[in-house]
Scaffold this motif. Structure first.
Motif, PDB file in Angstrom:
ATOM      1  N   CYS A 192      34.870  30.837  13.170  1.00  0.00           N
ATOM      2  CA  CYS A 192      33.730  29.910  13.197  1.00  0.00           C
ATOM      3  C   CYS A 192      33.122  29.865  14.602  1.00  0.00           C
ATOM      4  N   ALA A 193      33.978  29.839  15.610  1.00  0.00           N
ATOM      5  CA  ALA A 193      33.495  29.832  16.996  1.00  0.00           C
ATOM      6  C   ALA A 193      32.679  31.085  17.278  1.00  0.00           C
ATOM      7  N   SER A 194      33.143  32.216  16.803  1.00  0.00           N
ATOM      8  CA  SER A 194      32.436  33.475  17.005  1.00  0.00           C
ATOM      9  C   SER A 194      31.075  33.470  16.319  1.00  0.00           C
ATOM     10  N   LYS A 195      31.029  32.943  15.104  1.00  0.00           N
ATOM     11  CA  LYS A 195      29.758  32.860  14.366  1.00  0.00           C
ATOM     12  C   LYS A 195      28.764  31.957  15.083  1.00  0.00           C
ATOM     13  N   ILE A 196      29.227  30.818  15.568  1.00  0.00           N
ATOM     14  CA  ILE A 196      28.349  29.895  16.287  1.00  0.00           C
ATOM     15  C   ILE A 196      27.824  30.567  17.555  1.00  0.00           C
ATOM     16  N   GLU A 197      28.706  31.195  18.312  1.00  0.00           N
ATOM     17  CA  GLU A 197      28.310  31.881  19.541  1.00  0.00           C
ATOM     18  C   GLU A 197      27.251  32.946  19.253  1.00  0.00           C
ATOM     19  N   THR A 198      27.456  33.733  18.219  1.00  0.00           N
ATOM     20  CA  THR A 198      26.517  34.798  17.854  1.00  0.00           C
ATOM     21  C   THR A 198      25.151  34.230  17.495  1.00  0.00           C
ATOM     22  N   GLU A 199      25.135  33.198  16.673  1.00  0.00           N
ATOM     23  CA  GLU A 199      23.861  32.626  16.237  1.00  0.00           C
ATOM     24  C   GLU A 199      23.117  31.936  17.386  1.00  0.00           C
ATOM     25  N   VAL A 200      23.836  31.229  18.239  1.00  0.00           N
ATOM     26  CA  VAL A 200      23.201  30.560  19.382  1.00  0.00           C
ATOM     27  C   VAL A 200      22.622  31.605  20.336  1.00  0.00           C
ATOM     28  N   SER A 201      23.319  32.698  20.537  1.00  0.00           N
ATOM     29  CA  SER A 201      22.836  33.728  21.467  1.00  0.00           C
ATOM     30  C   SER A 201      21.541  34.377  20.991  1.00  0.00           C
ATOM     31  N   LYS A 202      21.238  34.280  19.702  1.00  0.00           N
ATOM     32  CA  LYS A 202      20.007  34.848  19.140  1.00  0.00           C
ATOM     33  C   LYS A 202      18.790  33.952  19.338  1.00  0.00           C
ATOM     34  N   LEU A 203      18.982  32.700  19.725  1.00  0.00           N
ATOM     35  CA  LEU A 203      17.865  31.762  19.861  1.00  0.00           C
ATOM     36  C   LEU A 203      16.928  32.175  20.994  1.00  0.00           C
ATOM     37  N   ALA A 204      15.647  31.976  20.778  1.00  0.00           N
ATOM     38  CA  ALA A 204      14.654  32.274  21.812  1.00  0.00           C
ATOM     39  C   ALA A 204      14.896  31.375  23.023  1.00  0.00           C
ATOM     40  N   GLY A 205      14.934  31.988  24.190  1.00  0.00           N
ATOM     41  CA  GLY A 205      15.145  31.234  25.422  1.00  0.00           C
ATOM     42  C   GLY A 205      16.587  31.185  25.888  1.00  0.00           C
ATOM     43  N   VAL A 206      17.514  31.728  25.085  1.00  0.00           N
ATOM     44  CA  VAL A 206      18.923  31.766  25.477  1.00  0.00           C
ATOM     45  C   VAL A 206      19.182  33.064  26.230  1.00  0.00           C
ATOM     46  N   LYS A 207      19.644  32.934  27.464  1.00  0.00           N
ATOM     47  CA  LYS A 207      19.976  34.102  28.278  1.00  0.00           C
ATOM     48  C   LYS A 207      21.390  34.584  27.972  1.00  0.00           C
ATOM     49  N   SER A 208      22.324  33.645  27.761  1.00  0.00           N
ATOM     50  CA  SER A 208      23.695  33.986  27.383  1.00  0.00           C
ATOM     51  C   SER A 208      24.335  32.786  26.703  1.00  0.00           C
ATOM     52  N   ALA A 209      25.337  33.082  25.879  1.00  0.00           N
ATOM     53  CA  ALA A 209      26.080  32.030  25.183  1.00  0.00           C
ATOM     54  C   ALA A 209      27.531  32.472  25.064  1.00  0.00           C
ATOM     55  N   ALA A 210      28.451  31.552  25.340  1.00  0.00           N
ATOM     56  CA  ALA A 210      29.881  31.840  25.215  1.00  0.00           C
ATOM     57  C   ALA A 210      30.574  30.589  24.684  1.00  0.00           C
ATOM     58  N   LEU A 211      31.309  30.758  23.603  1.00  0.00           N
ATOM     59  CA  LEU A 211      32.043  29.645  23.010  1.00  0.00           C
ATOM     60  C   LEU A 211      33.525  30.006  22.986  1.00  0.00           C
ATOM     61  N   SER A 212      34.322  29.214  23.669  1.00  0.00           N
ATOM     62  CA  SER A 212      35.764  29.416  23.706  1.00  0.00           C
ATOM     63  C   SER A 212      36.417  28.542  22.639  1.00  0.00           C
ATOM     64  N   PHE A 213      37.117  29.180  21.710  1.00  0.00           N
ATOM     65  CA  PHE A 213      37.833  28.421  20.693  1.00  0.00           C
ATOM     66  C   PHE A 213      38.945  27.585  21.328  1.00  0.00           C
ATOM     67  N   MET A 214      39.598  28.137  22.336  1.00  0.00           N
ATOM     68  CA  MET A 214      40.708  27.437  22.990  1.00  0.00           C
ATOM     69  C   MET A 214      40.263  26.137  23.661  1.00  0.00           C
ATOM     70  N   THR A 215      39.155  26.179  24.402  1.00  0.00           N
ATOM     71  CA  THR A 215      38.682  24.976  25.100  1.00  0.00           C
ATOM     72  C   THR A 215      37.657  24.204  24.277  1.00  0.00           C
ATOM     73  N   GLN A 216      37.161  24.833  23.221  1.00  0.00           N
ATOM     74  CA  GLN A 216      36.136  24.257  22.356  1.00  0.00           C
ATOM     75  C   GLN A 216      34.882  23.890  23.140  1.00  0.00           C
ATOM     76  N   ARG A 217      34.525  24.748  24.088  1.00  0.00           N
ATOM     77  CA  ARG A 217      33.324  24.537  24.901  1.00  0.00           C
ATOM     78  C   ARG A 217      32.350  25.690  24.720  1.00  0.00           C
ATOM     79  N   LEU A 218      31.115  25.317  24.472  1.00  0.00           N
ATOM     80  CA  LEU A 218      30.011  26.260  24.370  1.00  0.00           C
ATOM     81  C   LEU A 218      29.230  26.176  25.669  1.00  0.00           C
ATOM     82  N   THR A 219      29.137  27.278  26.379  1.00  0.00           N
ATOM     83  CA  THR A 219      28.375  27.343  27.616  1.00  0.00           C
ATOM     84  C   THR A 219      27.185  28.252  27.368  1.00  0.00           C
ATOM     85  N   ILE A 220      25.984  27.706  27.596  1.00  0.00           N
ATOM     86  CA  ILE A 220      24.779  28.502  27.387  1.00  0.00           C
ATOM     87  C   ILE A 220      23.903  28.471  28.632  1.00  0.00           C
TER      88      ILE A 220
END
Length: 74
Positions: free
Chosen positions: A15-43
């Motif tokens: 699920c974390a991987s799917k969220i990261e992939t979809e967020v990274s596709k958004l217009a205006g996103v330079k990078s996106a990383a979601l760690s399942f271990m820390t449950q933090r999405l950094t964009i």
């Protein structure tokens, strides 16, 4: 601009991987990383789209993982 979002309650790394992939596709996103271990999405986002991207990210997260709690940390 960097945004850090806590996604408490992610059930699996897939699920974390799917969220990261979809967020990274958004217009205006330079990078996106979601760690399942820390449950933090950094964009990295364009400054003028930050609020819109956070809202779009929230919708993506709830669609994939409706039980997760979405909190913008900074």
């Amino acid at each position: 601009m960097r945004k850090i979002i806590k996604l408490e309650g992610l059930c699996c790394a897939n699920c974390a991987s799917k969220i990261e992939t979809e967020v990274s596709k958004l217009a205006g996103v330079k990078s996106a990383a979601l760690s399942f271990m820390t449950q933090r999405l950094t964009i990295e986002v364009e400054d003028d789209r930050a609020d819109a991207i956070v809202e779009e990210s929230r919708k993506i997260a709830y669609k994939i993982e409706p039980e997760a709690e979405f909190k913008v940390l900074r």
